[in-house]
Design a protein around this motif. Structure first.
Motif, PDB file in Angstrom:
ATOM      1  N   LEU A  57      54.754   8.889  33.093  1.00 30.70           N
ATOM      2  CA  LEU A  57      55.890   9.159  32.209  1.00 30.70           C
ATOM      3  C   LEU A  57      56.218   7.935  31.364  1.00 30.70           C
ATOM      4  O   LEU A  57      56.475   8.046  30.154  1.00 30.70           O
ATOM      5  CB  LEU A  57      57.106   9.568  33.038  1.00 30.70           C
ATOM      6  CG  LEU A  57      58.396   9.857  32.253  1.00 30.70           C
ATOM      7  CD1 LEU A  57      58.200  11.058  31.334  1.00 30.70           C
ATOM      8  CD2 LEU A  57      59.565  10.100  33.211  1.00 30.70           C
ATOM      9  N   ASP A 117      55.264  14.365  29.390  1.00 26.00           N
ATOM     10  CA  ASP A 117      56.657  14.368  28.924  1.00 26.00           C
ATOM     11  C   ASP A 117      57.597  14.635  30.088  1.00 26.00           C
ATOM     12  O   ASP A 117      57.173  14.841  31.227  1.00 26.00           O
ATOM     13  CB  ASP A 117      56.844  15.399  27.808  1.00 26.00           C
ATOM     14  CG  ASP A 117      56.443  16.806  28.235  1.00 26.00           C
ATOM     15  OD1 ASP A 117      56.574  17.124  29.442  1.00 26.00           O
ATOM     16  OD2 ASP A 117      55.975  17.595  27.372  1.00 26.00           O
ATOM     17  N   GLN A 118      58.892  14.652  29.797  1.00 28.13           N
ATOM     18  CA  GLN A 118      59.895  14.791  30.849  1.00 28.13           C
ATOM     19  C   GLN A 118      59.810  16.143  31.540  1.00 28.13           C
ATOM     20  O   GLN A 118      60.002  16.258  32.762  1.00 28.13           O
ATOM     21  CB  GLN A 118      61.302  14.593  30.263  1.00 28.13           C
ATOM     22  CG  GLN A 118      62.410  14.524  31.302  1.00 28.13           C
ATOM     23  CD  GLN A 118      62.281  13.335  32.227  1.00 28.13           C
ATOM     24  OE1 GLN A 118      62.041  12.221  31.772  1.00 28.13           O
ATOM     25  NE2 GLN A 118      62.431  13.552  33.531  1.00 28.13           N
ATOM     26  N   ASP A 119      59.518  17.184  30.779  1.00 28.19           N
ATOM     27  CA  ASP A 119      59.416  18.519  31.377  1.00 28.19           C
ATOM     28  C   ASP A 119      58.249  18.586  32.367  1.00 28.19           C
ATOM     29  O   ASP A 119      58.379  19.164  33.460  1.00 28.19           O
ATOM     30  CB  ASP A 119      59.221  19.580  30.286  1.00 28.19           C
ATOM     31  CG  ASP A 119      60.481  19.756  29.441  1.00 28.19           C
ATOM     32  OD1 ASP A 119      61.568  19.424  29.951  1.00 28.19           O
ATOM     33  OD2 ASP A 119      60.358  20.209  28.288  1.00 28.19           O
ATOM     34  N   GLU A 120      57.100  18.008  31.984  1.00 28.17           N
ATOM     35  CA  GLU A 120      55.949  17.983  32.896  1.00 28.17           C
ATOM     36  C   GLU A 120      56.262  17.145  34.132  1.00 28.17           C
ATOM     37  O   GLU A 120      55.884  17.503  35.245  1.00 28.17           O
ATOM     38  CB  GLU A 120      54.724  17.415  32.164  1.00 28.17           C
ATOM     39  CG  GLU A 120      54.180  18.335  31.075  1.00 28.17           C
ATOM     40  CD  GLU A 120      53.073  17.675  30.273  1.00 28.17           C
ATOM     41  OE1 GLU A 120      52.107  18.378  29.914  1.00 28.17           O
ATOM     42  OE2 GLU A 120      53.181  16.461  30.011  1.00 28.17           O
ATOM     43  N   TYR A 121      56.981  16.041  33.907  1.00 24.03           N
ATOM     44  CA  TYR A 121      57.375  15.179  35.032  1.00 24.03           C
ATOM     45  C   TYR A 121      58.233  15.950  36.033  1.00 24.03           C
ATOM     46  O   TYR A 121      58.000  15.910  37.249  1.00 24.03           O
ATOM     47  CB  TYR A 121      58.135  13.969  34.487  1.00 24.03           C
ATOM     48  CG  TYR A 121      58.696  13.056  35.558  1.00 24.03           C
ATOM     49  CD1 TYR A 121      57.934  12.029  36.092  1.00 24.03           C
ATOM     50  CD2 TYR A 121      60.005  13.228  36.017  1.00 24.03           C
ATOM     51  CE1 TYR A 121      58.446  11.182  37.061  1.00 24.03           C
ATOM     52  CE2 TYR A 121      60.522  12.393  36.990  1.00 24.03           C
ATOM     53  CZ  TYR A 121      59.741  11.377  37.514  1.00 24.03           C
ATOM     54  OH  TYR A 121      60.261  10.557  38.478  1.00 24.03           O
ATOM     55  N   ASN A 122      59.234  16.654  35.518  1.00 22.59           N
ATOM     56  CA  ASN A 122      60.138  17.405  36.403  1.00 22.59           C
ATOM     57  C   ASN A 122      59.392  18.525  37.124  1.00 22.59           C
ATOM     58  O   ASN A 122      59.662  18.807  38.301  1.00 22.59           O
ATOM     59  CB  ASN A 122      61.292  17.992  35.587  1.00 22.59           C
ATOM     60  CG  ASN A 122      62.202  16.909  35.014  1.00 22.59           C
ATOM     61  OD1 ASN A 122      62.300  15.812  35.577  1.00 22.59           O
ATOM     62  ND2 ASN A 122      62.865  17.209  33.912  1.00 22.59           N
ATOM     63  N   ARG A 123      58.469  19.161  36.419  1.00 16.06           N
ATOM     64  CA  ARG A 123      57.713  20.269  37.020  1.00 16.06           C
ATOM     65  C   ARG A 123      56.832  19.765  38.160  1.00 16.06           C
ATOM     66  O   ARG A 123      56.806  20.349  39.256  1.00 16.06           O
ATOM     67  CB  ARG A 123      56.865  20.953  35.949  1.00 16.06           C
ATOM     68  CG  ARG A 123      56.078  22.158  36.432  1.00 16.06           C
ATOM     69  CD  ARG A 123      55.538  22.933  35.251  1.00 16.06           C
ATOM     70  NE  ARG A 123      54.715  24.039  35.670  1.00 16.06           N
ATOM     71  CZ  ARG A 123      53.393  23.982  35.823  1.00 16.06           C
ATOM     72  NH1 ARG A 123      52.754  22.832  35.585  1.00 16.06           N
ATOM     73  NH2 ARG A 123      52.708  25.023  36.217  1.00 16.06           N
ATOM     74  N   LYS A 156      57.178  16.996  39.853  1.00 16.39           N
ATOM     75  CA  LYS A 156      58.030  16.470  40.918  1.00 16.39           C
ATOM     76  C   LYS A 156      58.592  17.586  41.784  1.00 16.39           C
ATOM     77  O   LYS A 156      58.753  17.432  42.995  1.00 16.39           O
ATOM     78  CB  LYS A 156      59.161  15.651  40.311  1.00 16.39           C
ATOM     79  CG  LYS A 156      59.977  14.881  41.340  1.00 16.39           C
ATOM     80  CD  LYS A 156      60.990  13.966  40.676  1.00 16.39           C
ATOM     81  CE  LYS A 156      61.756  13.169  41.732  1.00 16.39           C
ATOM     82  NZ  LYS A 156      62.750  12.248  41.106  1.00 16.39           N
ATOM     83  N   SER A 157      58.893  18.733  41.164  1.00 19.00           N
ATOM     84  CA  SER A 157      59.401  19.867  41.949  1.00 19.00           C
ATOM     85  C   SER A 157      58.355  20.375  42.925  1.00 19.00           C
ATOM     86  O   SER A 157      58.676  20.779  44.043  1.00 19.00           O
ATOM     87  CB  SER A 157      59.853  20.992  41.017  1.00 19.00           C
ATOM     88  OG  SER A 157      58.740  21.568  40.341  1.00 19.00           O
TER      89      SER A 157
END
Length: 314
Positions: A11, A17-23, A25-26
């Motif tokens: 990141l 991007d942030q959306d891929e990072y959050n996905r 991480k979930s």
């Protein structure tokens, strides 16, 4: 296939991007929670089994519980691997080891007992596709020809009672498993490779012991006495055959791009060299200095080999 990545670094470098990072991480959070839940239940199962064993101390009880746990582990692994995979693995491993120990106790460590353990572990390994059980099965087979390890009084022992038989048996098994791996699907090929690699270790252990003591051929498995006058195959024969085998197999492994085999054979080559080196010259400041320099040279050579051949097969 499992891949380890640092998503924080990716990141920061702008590679995700942030959306891929959050996905991503979930996904990790879900896996962590599932793992913790599986481990918690596994500890509960093990505690219950230990309690049952304490109340009903019997090898037959242990055997029944071990077989039941193994069956449960196989069922979970084959039907609910995604949700309960860790629980299934723990159940299978605990059950297999419990049943194996019970079988060996009930059969007084006989050849038949070790063969039963080998079959039990091999079946479990194939059904659940676990290499650990295939390795245990291979080691159980080695015990039928007198191979074992011992510990006592701060000392460790490697025992190969029939070096020639060990070398011949596991040479055949190792090569057979290797060629079989190329005819199996990806799901099962790694099991055959595990058997082949374990066999490689056992073959070299057989050569190692034979190069020191030779082989009397007729020594009974239950005899611990050693009499050099009974030796039929001398130690020098094993030492020479071991050197030829190591060199020949290492050349083949290098040509086939088998990095794991090249590294393993190099280590055993060093063991062979140092065994004969110290047996012949003894330990002194000079021999230790030379041995240390040679060991560092071998380590550097292996490191350079692995760095300059990153695409070699393992």
């Amino acid at each position: 296939m499992k891949v380890t990545i640092d998503i924080d670094k990716l990141l920061a470098e702008g590679r995700i991007d942030q959306d891929e990072y959050n996905r991503i991480k979930s996904f990790a959070s879900e896996a962590t929670g599932s793992l913790a839940f599986n481990i918690l239940i596994s500890f509960g199962v093990i505690a219950a089994i230990l309690g049952a064993m304490a109340l009903l101390p019997s090898f037959w009880t242990a055997l029944a519980l071990g077989l039941a746990l193994s069956a449960g582990g196989i069922y979970v692994q084959t039907h609910y691997a995604q949700q309960w995979g860790v629980l299934g693995i723990i159940l299978l491993l605990v059950g297999t080891l419990l049943a194996s120990g019970s079988i060996l106790a009930l059969t007084a460590g006989s050849v038949g007992g070790f063969l039963l353990v080998m079959v039990l572990c091999a079946i479990g390994g194939i059904l659940t596709k676990r290499t650990l059980l295939m390795i245990i099965a291979t080691l159980a087979l080695s015990a039928t020809v007198g191979a074992m390890a011992m510990y006592g009084s701060a000392s460790y022992f490697l025992i190969i009672r029939q070096p020639l038989m060990t070398v011949l048996l596991f040479s055949a098994l190792g090569w057979g498993a290797y060629f079989l791996a190329h005819r199996l699907s990806v799901d099962y090929a790694h099991l055959a490779i595990a058997v082949s690699r374990t066999s490689l270790f056992l073959v070299n252990f057989g050569f190692w012991v034979g190069s020191l003591w030779g082989d009397s051929l007729w020594r009974q498995p239950d005899s611990w006495s050693f009499d050099s006058s009974n030796i039929i195959i001398p130690d020098w024969f094993f030492a020479l055959a071991w050197a030829i085998t190591l060199i020949g197999t290492a050349i083949w492994a290098a040509r086939q791009n088998r990095r794991w085999a090249v590294n393993a054979l190099s280590v055993f080559g060093a063991i062979h060299f140092y065994t004969q080196y110290f047996e012949t010259l003894g330990a002194s400041p000079t021999t230790l200095l030379i041995a240390g320099i040679l060991a560092l040279s071998i380590a550097v050579a292996l490191s350079r080999y692995n760095q300059t051949n990153p695409k070699l097969k393992n």
